[in-house]
Design a protein around this motif. Structure first.
Motif, PDB file in Angstrom:
ATOM      1  N   LYS A 450      -8.974   3.052  -1.236  1.00 47.52           N
ATOM      2  CA  LYS A 450      -8.171   3.769  -0.241  1.00 47.52           C
ATOM      3  C   LYS A 450      -8.902   5.026   0.229  1.00 47.52           C
ATOM      4  N   HIS A 469      -9.210   7.089  -4.813  1.00 50.66           N
ATOM      5  CA  HIS A 469      -7.872   6.476  -4.659  1.00 50.66           C
ATOM      6  C   HIS A 469      -8.115   4.987  -4.437  1.00 50.66           C
ATOM      7  N   SER A 471      -6.467   0.821  -4.988  1.00 53.03           N
ATOM      8  CA  SER A 471      -5.419  -0.071  -5.480  1.00 53.03           C
ATOM      9  C   SER A 471      -6.078  -1.271  -6.166  1.00 53.03           C
ATOM     10  N   THR A 475      -1.591  -2.260  -7.273  1.00 52.68           N
ATOM     11  CA  THR A 475      -1.113  -1.024  -7.913  1.00 52.68           C
ATOM     12  C   THR A 475      -2.057   0.128  -7.567  1.00 52.68           C
ATOM     13  N   GLU A 476      -1.428   1.244  -7.091  1.00 59.29           N
ATOM     14  CA  GLU A 476      -2.244   2.393  -6.672  1.00 59.29           C
ATOM     15  C   GLU A 476      -2.736   3.187  -7.881  1.00 59.29           C
ATOM     16  N   LYS A 478      -5.216   6.811  -9.000  1.00 60.48           N
ATOM     17  CA  LYS A 478      -6.010   7.969  -8.587  1.00 60.48           C
ATOM     18  C   LYS A 478      -6.761   8.424  -9.808  1.00 60.48           C
TER      19      LYS A 478
END
Ligand code: KIV
Ligand code: ZN
Length: 563
Positions: A450, A469, A471, A475-476, A478
């Motif tokens: 991302k 960032h 996924s 699922t995201e 960081k």
């Protein structure tokens, strides 16, 4: 059942000519080129050219650089007569061009030809008479002596006609038709008699003796022997031009013409792309470009051959064969992998050709530079299932400016080959790029980057703090990590996300485009412990972003392979 009988045929008589010189000569200058497209060529078209088409063709021949152009057989058709008149009446003939008008040796046809050329500035009056035994006995039902007399009477008539037009520069061309099937002594006798009857030949205004292979009945070396013997025995060589006119019945007209030029001929009649009766006349595009390819200036301009080919195809209604030398669509194209690889290597080292080989052009599988003929380098290599990595990489290099590193070529080649096998046909350049993007740049997979923000440490310029960032399977995540460069910080962050077992030791980068619009492209090999290497490719506004995208692409490829 149909049976064929080879015993019906026999060898053409060879010539007793042990002192022949032509085999050890080489051609160093071009002959006078003569187009007979608008006569021999046109006569053989299923749909002869209409006047508008003939004029367009004539202008094309002038643009190419022909100075002798046979425009018509004016006594044979009203169209040909009118066309000749139109060229004269509308002053359409360039000053340095001699048009030629053909006629048989028959009084009324000769007279009609004079009507057609009345008022012309300069031209070649072309008279022909078959001299072969076959013609004399079966077609004319004359004796050789009577035939010779026809030639003399006709040429005398032509001379008188020419004398009645003192303001015109009219040269004579005489063709003993079926020369190659005529007894050589008899042709010489007829041509000597014609020479005398004409009586006007000088070195400045020579008599043209056109010695045709009206039907190709002999191998090329025998045509050359005949020409050499004719030249040797014709007593007034300085006052004549020996001209060739080869037809292609045995497919050897080009070879016959080249050998006969070695034997002493100075002029060549033929057509573009070999149009003409039956198998056609000798193809002047081939003969002239053969000379060009040997560094001999031709005086003919084929630098936009595709346009010439397109014009002739449109006017004649006949397509040019895909493999016609120089002009055919595929003649500068390699489909096979090993050829593509060699061409690519040769093209990439072209600059060193003068030093290595002493010539400006030396490329595997390409005897001339296609761009000299208005062809493009892109089409040198076309892709199908026979193609190899070299060809595929050539397409990416030439058409998309990509420079994938050598170590990646096998993977690219395999990806395109799989695709070509699947579709079972030729693969276009845009498909090559599409597959490249799908496989190496944007492969589907669990990892979606991302954003990545690498920042230098406030105190230590060698240290980078990166924030990722990403996924993974929807699922995201960081994560922050440090490294001694943006890429190592990114790899370190991936480790924190559990993506381990690979290393990035080096990568290859390039800029695509120029200036502010340039894009960075990174080719990154991911080394998987014990599982080889997989390349990923990334693009970005800067090389760091391109490199991390390439890593993610490589990881997605890896995930795809593990499934
Ligand atoms: O092929 C031939 O012999 C001819 C002559 C008229 C020159 O076309
Ligand atoms: Zn002919």
């Amino acid at each position: 059942m149909v049976t064929t009988s080879v015993s019906k045929y026999t060898q053409p008589n060879p010539f007793d000519h042990p002192e022949r010189q032509w085999p050890s000569r080489s051609i160093t200058t071009s002959p006078i080129w003569v187009s007979v497209d608008l006569r021999d060529g046109n006569q053989a078209l299923p749909n002869p050219l209409n006047p508008r088409q003939k004029l367009e063709y004539f202008k094309l021949l002038c643009q190419i650089g022909f100075k002798n152009i046979e425009v018509a057989f004016p006594s044979a058709s009203q169209d040909d007569f009118d066309f000749t008149r139109r060229l004269i009446d509308e002053d359409l003939i360039p000053d340095d061009v001699f048009i030629m008008a053909l006629t048989q040796c028959r009084d009324h046809l000769i007279d009609r030809t004079f009507e057609a050329i009345r008022g012309i500035r300069q031209c070649i009056f072309h008279a022909y008479l078959a001299t072969s035994d076959l013609h004399i006995r079966q077609v004319f039902d004359l004796t050789p002596q009577q035939t010779l007399q026809v030639a003399v009477d006709s040429v005398t008539r032509i001379r008188k006609g020419v004398e009645s037009m003192p303001d015109s520069d009219i040269r004579l061309e005489f063709s003993p038709e079926e020369f190659t099937d005529t007894d050589l002594d008899y042709s010489l006798e007829v041509c000597k008699a014609v020479y005398k009857a004409w009586g006007r030949a000088t070195p400045e205004k020579p008599l043209i003796l056109n010695l045709p292979a009206t039907v190709e009945r002999r191998p090329p070396n025998q045509y050359a022997d005949m020409i050499e013997l004719f030249c040797k025995h014709f007593p007034y060589p300085e006052n004549v031009l020996i001209s060739l006119h080869a037809h292609n019945d045995q497919g050897m007209a080009v070879a016959a013409t080249e050998m006969a030029l070695l034997a002493g001929a100075q002029r060549v009649e033929g057509t573009l792309f070999g149009h003409g009766e039956r198998t056609g006349n000798v193809d002047l595009v081939v003969v002239a470009n053969n000379f060009f390819a040997r560094g001999i200036p031709t005086g003919l301009d084929f630098s936009d051959l595709p346009r010439i080919a397109e014009t002739v195809e449109r006017l004649t209604g006949m397509p040019i064969h895909y493999r016609a030398p120089y002009a055919g669509e595929y003649v500068f194209t390699a489909f096979s992998g090993s050829h593509q690889d060699a061409i690519r290597k040769g093209m990439n080292q072209l600059d060193s050709a003068p030093k290595k080989f002493g010539v400006g052009w030396k490329v595997p599988y390409l005897h001339v530079d296609p761009t000299d003929l208005g062809r493009k380098y892109e089409s040198l290599i076309r892709i199908n299932s026979q193609s190899g990595k070299g060809g595929v990489v050539w397409v990416l290099e030439q058409e998309y400016g990509l420079q994938p590193p050598r170590a990646m070529h096998p993977e690219i080649g395999a990806a395109i080959q799989d695709y070509a096998d699947e579709v079972g046909r030729e693969v276009s350049s845009s498909e090559v790029k599409m597959v490249f993007d799908q496989v190496f740049v944007n492969p589907a997979g669990p990892y979606v980057l991302k954003g990545y923000w690498p920042r230098p440490d406030k105190h230590d310029p060698d240290k980078i703090h990166g924030e990722i960032h990403m996924s993974i399977d929807g699922t995201e995540h960081k994560v922050s990590a440090d490294g001694n460069g943006p890429v190592s910080a990114f790899v370190c962050g991936l480790e924190k996300l559990g993506l381990k077992g690979f290393s990035v030791d080096d990568y290859h980068e390039q800029a695509l485009g120029k200036g502010a619009d340039a894009t960075a492209v990174a080719y990154v090999p991911l080394k998987f412990a014990g599982n080889g290497v997989l390349f990923g490719v990334g693009e970005g506004t800067n090389i760091d972003q391109a490199a991390v995208r390439a890593i993610v692409a490589g990881l997605n490829r890896w995930a795809g392979k593990k499934k």
